[in-house]
Scaffold this active site. Sequence first.
Site: not given
Length: 287
Positions: A42, A68, A131
């Site tokens: 992680d 993404t 993003y």
Amino acid sequence: MHPPVADGARWLVTGAHGQLGAEVLRALQGKDAVGLARDDLDLTDQDAVESAIADHRPDLVVNTAAYTAVDAAEDDEAAAYAVNALGPAHLAASCARHGARLLQMSTDYVFPGDAREPYDVDAPTGPHTAYGRTKLAGERWVQALLPQSSWIVRTAWVYAVGRRSFVDTMIRLERERDTVDVVDDQCGSPTWASDLAAALVALGGSTAPAGILHCVGGGQTTWCGLARAVFEEVGADPARVRPTTTQASARPARRPAYSVLSDRSWRTAGLPAMPEWRGAVHAALGR
């Protein structure tokens, strides 16, 4: 200039189950390489990242892991920031402590997408999406924490066959529909993950200096052009792909109208140019 990574060097690839990470590991066959998927590491957990770097002792980390989900990031930018910005920051800090290099993947979305000629590495950034903002923040963390031992590689329109990608979607839709409407007013350079992976391995073994590089498939087209190429490769009539506009297919996150990245920095570093996008589509579907 960086000395090249030695033949016996250890590589650590994050995002190992993603379309790019899997191809990087394929390109590293025969080398000392470790792949860590999301379930293994992680990146938002600083202690976990430190433990992974300390345990595996890589000479070079290739970070292909990313948040993404471009549209979902608009509603949860904090989640995207944790992966796309803090994750690279944790990796860069640990690499600095353990003497490792970092190859951080980034994206065309850091640019505003309104240019009329290919973006060079020093072109002004100005992302319009969550993003893009989080990926740009990741770049800046890496540059701040590991300036002399990191590469940031921006790429665009990455696809792999057999995975969740635009090309795979077009293959499926060709079977399911008589016609498919695809935007024809967004321009970029399709990049086969296999070609990109080979290029990244070449970069790791090069003397290219630290900094930002652009690496994309050669040439440019639109999403409609790419879709028609896929139809041609599977023996279908490309005219079944009908051009449409971004406005007619609006999505939560604003897509860049122009995503072409100049590979001048890549070639200046002495690295081989990527194959042209159209031939790469042929090779990808042939494999």
